[in-house]
Each structure stands twice: as C-alpha cells, then as structure tokens.
Design a protein around this motif. Structure first.
Motif, PDB file in Angstrom:
ATOM      1  N   ARG A   1      10.340  13.214  -9.459  1.00 45.38           N
ATOM      2  CA  ARG A   1       9.116  13.640  -8.778  1.00 45.38           C
ATOM      3  C   ARG A   1       7.998  12.614  -8.966  1.00 45.38           C
ATOM      4  O   ARG A   1       7.827  12.069 -10.051  1.00 45.38           O
ATOM      5  N   GLY A   2       7.280  12.382  -7.910  1.00 42.43           N
ATOM      6  CA  GLY A   2       6.226  11.367  -7.949  1.00 42.43           C
ATOM      7  C   GLY A   2       6.766   9.950  -7.821  1.00 42.43           C
ATOM      8  O   GLY A   2       6.039   8.970  -7.988  1.00 42.43           O
ATOM      9  N   GLY A   3       8.061   9.836  -7.482  1.00 39.95           N
ATOM     10  CA  GLY A   3       8.740   8.547  -7.516  1.00 39.95           C
ATOM     11  C   GLY A   3       8.298   7.516  -6.485  1.00 39.95           C
ATOM     12  O   GLY A   3       8.618   6.332  -6.612  1.00 39.95           O
ATOM     13  N   SER A   4       7.532   7.935  -5.481  1.00 39.30           N
ATOM     14  CA  SER A   4       7.063   6.950  -4.498  1.00 39.30           C
ATOM     15  C   SER A   4       6.141   5.915  -5.138  1.00 39.30           C
ATOM     16  O   SER A   4       6.062   4.778  -4.673  1.00 39.30           O
ATOM     17  N   ASP A   5       5.434   6.321  -6.194  1.00 35.67           N
ATOM     18  CA  ASP A   5       4.596   5.355  -6.919  1.00 35.67           C
ATOM     19  C   ASP A   5       5.478   4.215  -7.427  1.00 35.67           C
ATOM     20  O   ASP A   5       5.116   3.044  -7.356  1.00 35.67           O
ATOM     21  N   THR A   6       6.640   4.598  -7.968  1.00 37.35           N
ATOM     22  CA  THR A   6       7.545   3.599  -8.536  1.00 37.35           C
ATOM     23  C   THR A   6       8.131   2.711  -7.440  1.00 37.35           C
ATOM     24  O   THR A   6       8.271   1.499  -7.628  1.00 37.35           O
TER      25      THR A   6
ATOM     26  N   GLN B   1       0.847  -1.192   0.000  1.00 41.58           N
ATOM     27  CA  GLN B   1       0.000   0.000   0.000  1.00 41.58           C
ATOM     28  C   GLN B   1       0.882   1.242   0.000  1.00 41.58           C
ATOM     29  O   GLN B   1       1.712   1.412   0.894  1.00 41.58           O
ATOM     30  N   LYS B   2       0.686   2.090  -1.015  1.00 38.13           N
ATOM     31  CA  LYS B   2       1.469   3.326  -1.074  1.00 38.13           C
ATOM     32  C   LYS B   2       0.557   4.511  -0.760  1.00 38.13           C
ATOM     33  O   LYS B   2      -0.516   4.639  -1.352  1.00 38.13           O
ATOM     34  N   TYR B   3       0.987   5.349   0.180  1.00 36.55           N
ATOM     35  CA  TYR B   3       0.204   6.526   0.553  1.00 36.55           C
ATOM     36  C   TYR B   3       0.954   7.794   0.128  1.00 36.55           C
ATOM     37  O   TYR B   3       2.121   7.981   0.479  1.00 36.55           O
TER      38      TYR B   3
ATOM     39  N   SER C   1      -0.943  13.272 -16.999  1.00 36.78           N
ATOM     40  CA  SER C   1      -1.783  12.946 -15.842  1.00 36.78           C
ATOM     41  C   SER C   1      -0.892  12.432 -14.724  1.00 36.78           C
ATOM     42  O   SER C   1      -0.411  11.317 -14.773  1.00 36.78           O
ATOM     43  N   LYS C   2      -0.721  13.271 -13.711  1.00 36.48           N
ATOM     44  CA  LYS C   2       0.326  12.916 -12.743  1.00 36.48           C
ATOM     45  C   LYS C   2      -0.171  11.988 -11.642  1.00 36.48           C
ATOM     46  O   LYS C   2       0.523  11.761 -10.657  1.00 36.48           O
ATOM     47  N   VAL C   3      -1.358  11.437 -11.809  1.00 32.49           N
ATOM     48  CA  VAL C   3      -1.885  10.561 -10.761  1.00 32.49           C
ATOM     49  C   VAL C   3      -0.976   9.355 -10.528  1.00 32.49           C
ATOM     50  O   VAL C   3      -0.853   8.864  -9.411  1.00 32.49           O
TER      51      VAL C   3
HETATM   52 MG    MG Z   1       2.075  11.374  -6.815  1.00 31.96          MG
END
Ligand code: MG
Ligand code: ADP
Ligand code: ASP
Length: 408
Positions: free
Chosen positions: A150-155, A6-8, A208-210
């Motif tokens: 940026r946004g790298g926690s998704d990865t 689970q990523k928050y 779309s940066k979601v």
């Molecule tokens: Mg993000």
C-alpha cells in the motif's frame, strides 16, 4: 532542461476534473522546458474497493490473483491521464508496470523492484512524448503481475527517478508538504521546508503515511532528490535532504503515530535464559514482525513478556503465543487491541538529554498512561490507549513548540 519524475497520488487522480487538473500541471511543467515522466496512483478509494471485492468472493484471496486485480486501478488512471494530456495537445503514452518493464521479485502484495528498463521511457522523452507510468505495480520473472504494498506508487516514482537519473522526484499529494504531524489530527501542524532522510524514514516507519517507507529508503540509498508538494496549491513543498545534522537542528522535527498494532503479554513465564527466544522464535518463523518488546525483571522466579505486532497478525500471534505459553508452563496470554503508538522524531535528540522525561511529563499531565516505551538515537515511541491518541499528539505538539518553531 531538467528531467523530472512527477508522481500524483489517489486524491489528485480522484475524478475526471482532477485528472484534467493534473494534465494542466504536467503541460505547464513541459512549457517551462522540463522533460517529464509521470507516475500515477489509482483513483482514491479504488484500491480499497478492489480489495474488498476480492474478499467478498474469497475472504483469504490468493495473493497472485489479488495483485492481478488491484493492479487494474492504476491501469485506468494512466490511460485517462494520457487522454487528458493529448486533449491539451501534449503527446503522451501510458504504460503498465509490465510494459515498462518494472521488474520485481515474486513477493506478491509486497514485491520489491529489482530493475527498471528505461529505454522506452527515455526514447519517449527524447521524442517529446510524456510517458505516464502506472505506480504500485511491476512484473516478476515469470511474467506475473506484482504490487509493491500500500502506498507503493511513491516507491515507483522514486525508483524511476533513480533509474532515469532524474533531477528531482516530485511527490504530488493532497497536502503541501511534510508537516510536524498529520494536519488532519493537529490543524496547528506546520509544514517543514526540509527534513533529513533519516528523520523522514523514522516518520514514515512510525506511521506518517505521506510517503511509503520504501520510497524513502530507496531515495536515501540512490541519493534521489525528493520533494513532497501539493497538487492543488502552489508552493515549495518539503525537500527531503541528505544533510548531516547541525547544531541548530530542532530537537523534534515531527510526531508520528499509528493505530495498526496490538499488544500481547505472556504472563508468569519462568525467568530464565532463552525465554525471549522461545516466545519470539515461533512468531518470527510464522513471518510475523515484532515491533516493541518489553520484558520485566522477574520477582518470585517468573516474569511478564510483552510485545506488539501488526493488528493484521494479531489472531495468529495469539494462537502461537498460547501454544508457547502452555509449553513453558506460563500463566497465560493477555492481549490489547485498543492501543496506539505515538513517536517523537528528531535528529536534534542525539545531543540533548531530557526529551523522554519531558514527553512522559506531558502525557502524565493529561492523565495518559504509558504502556510501553522504546527509544532509538533519534526517536522515542510510547504505546498508549487508543482513545487518547489525538489528545497525546496535540499536547506533545504544543509542549515541544512545534507550531511556532522557526523552519529548519
Ligand atoms: Mg500515498
Ligand atoms: P496520496 O494519495 O497522494 O499518496 P496519502 O493519503 O498516501 O496521499 O498521503 C497524504 C496524507 O498523509 C495527508 O493527507 C495526511 O493526512 C497524511 N499525513 C500523515 N502524516 C503526515 C505528515 N507528517 N505530513 C503531511 N501529511 C501527513
Ligand atoms: N493505489 C495504491 C494504494 O492505494 C498505491 C498508491 O496509491 O500509492 O495503496
């Protein structure tokens, strides 16, 4: 008993109250019998704050020191969440990327994950302890801290799910799924029950940066079941699927946009072989990525050559183009920064003609001039004037019935 990663995201971790709420969700998932590995982002705004701080002391911060610093945002939230879990009687342990270890290459600020050691995490799961892992960061061979862009926690979340062979990677964020377009721009946007990897990849890369693009690439490559859900609202979210396209696929799944590009035109270049290479060669050599390219058919022996680059690279691209223009005896270099790119994405486009024509008609009816166009099998992108972006997105959303269409 499923193993879930689970990523928050930043908004979900944005305050002590919210972190407490995340802890309650993790605890509830464990109550249901699942084994959970958590990945978290820094508190919302924190990474921006740290970057600003670094730039305030040195406008061009050394990438190693920048990573050293911006990785601290996640070090705070892992510990806070572990504390919140323990308060609830849930055993938890926080880990930085280096402690895991999440091993990356040496490309500071945009490192790629090469390998993840899973022993400690699996041992924790076995022992009933919840590992809480810092997103966005890793460690290179020499022990330097790196970050993933940026946004790298998704990865981080997806890569961990792949390494642990998790049953699902759940990306918890501040929207309850992937929408037909950014709901902040078009409130009538509709949540998609499912979207294919192919489409999600286009949506992400077109703005779309979601989900970070790399997380979608990774999930597609390693076939990680991926779902986007809300931290604040119960619901099924959006499943990113491997499914092949079917006849009943909707023509258009979503509209993506971005304001990150700027346009350069080298005008009056001689119309002869080798010109594109002469202009784009030095741009590529400077490590500047080019997105769209248009070259016109020449009249009177000269032509205009137009391309777009990321706005951060604008100044360097102009500098290089001016030099090339002089060498080629071209007329000059014009630039525009007030541009935006709007894209329609859908696998259904493959089997249908006329979508581009309809898109152009809709924009024309709104009096919006199209400056550049590019297409691929499942997307059409146009560059327009920045100030018309919202208008264009809403007009297209309506014209392609994205609000009403049944789910797919
Ligand atoms: Mg993000
Ligand atoms: P997090 O901090 O959880 O990683 P992000 O801000 O990175 O969250 O991503 C979520 C945001 O992405 C949403 O708040 C929304 O404004 C934006 N967004 C852009 N396009 C879409 C889309 N097609 N569907 C859903 N959200 C989108
Ligand atoms: N904190 C990092 C960022 O703001 C990573 C992330 O949130 O995914 O980009």
């Amino acid at each position: 008993m499923a193993l879930l990663v689970q990523k928050y995201g930043g908004t979900s971790m944005g305050s002590v109250e919210r972190i407490d709420h995340v802890a309650s969700k993790v605890a509830a998932a464990r109550e249901r019998g699942h084994r959970i590995v958590v990945v978290v982002s820094a508190m919302s705004g924190e990474t921006d704050r740290l970057i600003k701080l670094a730039k305030s002391i040195n406008p061009r911060p050394n990438p190693r020191e920048l990573d050293q610093m911006i990785a601290t945002g996640e070090q705070v939230t892992i510990a806070l969440l572990a504390l919140a879990l323990e308060k609830r009687g849930v055993a938890a342990r926080s880990y930085t990327g280096a402690q895991v270890a999440i091993r990356t290459d040496q490309a500071y600020n945009k490192a790629r994950i090469r390998h993840i050691d899973t022993e400690r995490l699996l041992a924790d799961c076995e022992a009933g302890t919840v590992p809480v892992v810092a997103g966005f960061q890793g460690v290179d061979e020499a022990g330097n801290i790196t970050t993933l862009g940026r946004g790298g926690s998704d990865t981080t979340g997806v890569a961990l799910a792949a390494a642990l062979k998790a049953d699902e990677c759940q990306i918890y964020t501040d929207v309850d799924g992937v929408y037909t377009t950014d709901p902040r721009v078009e409130p009538k946007a509709r949540r998609l029950d499912r979207v294919t990897f192919e489409e999600m990849l286009e949506l992400a890369s077109l703005g779309s940066k979601v989900l970070q693009i790399r997380s979608v690439e990774f999930a597609g490559k390693y076939k990680v079941p991926l779902r986007v859900l809300s931290t604040f609202q119960e619901g099924p979210g959006t499943l990113i699927t491997l499914e092949e396209s079917k006849m009943e696929d909707p023509l258009i799944s979503g509209i993506a946009f971005n304001r990150d590009e700027s346009q350069l035109t080298v005008s009056g270049v001689p119309d002869r072989p080798g010109i594109a290479a002469a202009i784009l060669g030095p741009i590529g050599d400077a490590n500047i990525e080019v997105d769209m390219i248009v070259q016109n058919v020449g009249a009177d022996g000269t032509t205009d050559f137009t391309f777009t680059v990321h706005r951060n690279d604008h100044d360097r691209a102009v500098e290089i183009s001016r030099k090339v223009a002089t060498d080629l005896h071209a007329k000059g270099v014009r630039t525009a920064q007030d541009i935006a790119k709007v894209s329609l994405v859908g696998v259904g486009m493959r089997s249908h003609a006329g979508i581009a024509a309809k898109m152009f008609k809709v924009l024309a009816a709104e009096g919006i001039n199209i400056r550049m166009i590019s297409t691929s099998e499942i997307k059409i992108s146009v560059v327009i004037e920045d100030k018309y972006l919202e208008l264009a997105v809403r007009a297209l959303h309506q014209a392609f019935d994205l609000a009403e269409a049944p789910g797919h």
